[in-house]
Design an enzyme around this catalytic site. Structure first.
Site, PDB file in Angstrom:
ATOM      1  N   ARG A  83     -26.925  16.946 -90.670  1.00  0.00           N
ATOM      2  CA  ARG A  83     -26.016  17.204 -91.792  1.00  0.00           C
ATOM      3  C   ARG A  83     -26.743  17.990 -92.869  1.00  0.00           C
ATOM      4  O   ARG A  83     -27.453  17.418 -93.698  1.00  0.00           O
ATOM      5  CB  ARG A  83     -25.481  15.897 -92.357  1.00  0.00           C
ATOM      6  CG  ARG A  83     -24.554  15.151 -91.406  1.00  0.00           C
ATOM      7  CD  ARG A  83     -23.988  13.924 -92.083  1.00  0.00           C
ATOM      8  NE  ARG A  83     -23.011  13.234 -91.246  1.00  0.00           N
ATOM      9  CZ  ARG A  83     -22.308  12.176 -91.626  1.00  0.00           C
ATOM     10  NH1 ARG A  83     -22.504  11.671 -92.846  1.00  0.00           N
ATOM     11  NH2 ARG A  83     -21.442  11.610 -90.821  1.00  0.00           N
ATOM     12  N   ASP A 118     -27.391  20.085 -96.301  1.00  0.00           N
ATOM     13  CA  ASP A 118     -26.924  19.919 -97.671  1.00  0.00           C
ATOM     14  C   ASP A 118     -26.216  21.179 -98.176  1.00  0.00           C
ATOM     15  O   ASP A 118     -26.229  22.228 -97.521  1.00  0.00           O
ATOM     16  CB  ASP A 118     -28.101  19.598 -98.600  1.00  0.00           C
ATOM     17  CG  ASP A 118     -28.666  18.208 -98.370  1.00  0.00           C
ATOM     18  OD1 ASP A 118     -27.937  17.355 -97.844  1.00  0.00           O
ATOM     19  OD2 ASP A 118     -29.840  17.987 -98.722  1.00  0.00           O
ATOM     20  N   TYR A 169     -36.540  23.260 -88.727  1.00  0.00           N
ATOM     21  CA  TYR A 169     -36.036  23.956 -89.903  1.00  0.00           C
ATOM     22  C   TYR A 169     -36.963  25.125 -90.228  1.00  0.00           C
ATOM     23  O   TYR A 169     -38.182  25.047 -90.028  1.00  0.00           O
ATOM     24  CB  TYR A 169     -35.967  23.024 -91.111  1.00  0.00           C
ATOM     25  CG  TYR A 169     -34.736  22.157 -91.141  1.00  0.00           C
ATOM     26  CD1 TYR A 169     -33.593  22.567 -91.820  1.00  0.00           C
ATOM     27  CD2 TYR A 169     -34.708  20.922 -90.507  1.00  0.00           C
ATOM     28  CE1 TYR A 169     -32.452  21.776 -91.864  1.00  0.00           C
ATOM     29  CE2 TYR A 169     -33.575  20.122 -90.535  1.00  0.00           C
ATOM     30  CZ  TYR A 169     -32.451  20.552 -91.219  1.00  0.00           C
ATOM     31  OH  TYR A 169     -31.322  19.766 -91.248  1.00  0.00           O
ATOM     32  N   ARG A 229     -37.176  20.540 -98.201  1.00  0.00           N
ATOM     33  CA  ARG A 229     -37.241  21.252 -99.473  1.00  0.00           C
ATOM     34  C   ARG A 229     -38.350  20.692-100.361  1.00  0.00           C
ATOM     35  O   ARG A 229     -39.020  21.448-101.083  1.00  0.00           O
ATOM     36  CB  ARG A 229     -35.901  21.186-100.179  1.00  0.00           C
ATOM     37  CG  ARG A 229     -34.812  22.013 -99.491  1.00  0.00           C
ATOM     38  CD  ARG A 229     -33.454  21.756-100.105  1.00  0.00           C
ATOM     39  NE  ARG A 229     -33.448  22.071-101.519  1.00  0.00           N
ATOM     40  CZ  ARG A 229     -32.569  21.580-102.396  1.00  0.00           C
ATOM     41  NH1 ARG A 229     -31.631  20.729-101.986  1.00  0.00           N
ATOM     42  NH2 ARG A 229     -32.634  21.911-103.661  1.00  0.00           N
TER      43      ARG A 229
END
Length: 249
Positions: free
Chosen positions: A49, A51, A109, A201
């Site tokens: 999921r 952001d 990622y 992040r």
């Protein structure tokens, strides 16, 4: 029929992936399009999921479809409805019970930093423009400390289970490395069995601080040991992040 689809999207116009009534989400638009094309209620499961503002190139979703459905026609119709922000890159039947989330063995990622004085309007939506010179060797030295199984509490927001207990923030990172596509375009790739909220992040923001010589590379060890979210105050902006790929056994 169990169906598996690989989906790419520009996360900029969306409030994340998960369906959320009242706001536009990737999952909401995709569910609506599939429901119309399949002519039945559709429920999606996704591998991760993302952001608000985060992109994807290799997001994987699974859903049920009628056994006699023509997947090629569905593929074409859904892409016509969702272009250009969302694209179904591939669609195929999957084994019964296959689940995009729970059958995934790892996710990768990618974070992209444009590291030069002059910004690029054509990269602005998908890269973090960072004008101060970054030391990629220092960032890779720091990233090496992340590989393995660690408690990433310093890098993740707290989340709770349905019974109120706190979710574990222990994760196993398989690789974490920076590469330079050219002198100014830096890409950070991190692969893990799974990620907790804001983990990538937070890590990226810390590594960029190290690359800018605000912290030494070995500070990563102390941050991990602290298990304290306040040790990592700076998040890299969401628009530089992309769910690049998902692996399955």
């Amino acid at each position: 029929m169990r169906v598996r689809a690989t989906v790419a999207y520009d996360g900029g116009p969306f409030h994340g992936f998960a369906v959320n009534e009242g706001v536009r989400t990737v999952g909401g638009d995709l569910t609506e399009a599939l429901t119309k094309c399949l002519r039945q209620s559709t429920e999606l499961t996704c591998a991760g999921r993302t952001d608000a503002g985060v992109h994807a190139w290799g997001q994987v979703v699974t859903f049920e479809a009628p056994d006699d459905i023509d997947l090629l026609s569905i593929h074409t119709a859904v892409n016509r409805m969702l272009a250009p922000a969302i694209a179904v890159r591939a669609i195929e039947s999957a084994p019964d019970g296959f689940d995009a989330r729970f059958d995934a063995t790892s996710r990768t990622y990618r974070y992209t930093v444009l590291n030069r004085d002059v910004p690029d309007p054509f990269l602005a939506a998908t890269t973090w423009h960072y004008p101060q010179l970054l030391d990629i060797d220092a960032m890779n030295g720091a990233a090496a400390f992340l590989v393995g199984e660690h408690d990433f509490s310093s890098f993740c927001r707290r989340q709770h289970n349905a019974d109120g207990t706190e979710k574990s923030r222990v994760r196993r990172v398989l690789r974490a490395e920076w590469n330079a596509e050219d002198d100014s375009l830096l890409r950070f790739e991190i692969e893990s069995s799974s990620f907790c909220h804001q983990m990538v992040r937070s890590i990226t923001g810390t590594l960029v601080d190290i690359g800018a010589q605000r912290r030494p590379p070995e500070t990563i060890v102390a941050i991990l040991a602290a298990k304290d979210r306040s040790r990592v105050p700076n998040l890299a902006p969401p628009h530089g992040l992309c769910l690049w790929s998902v692996s399955y056994s």
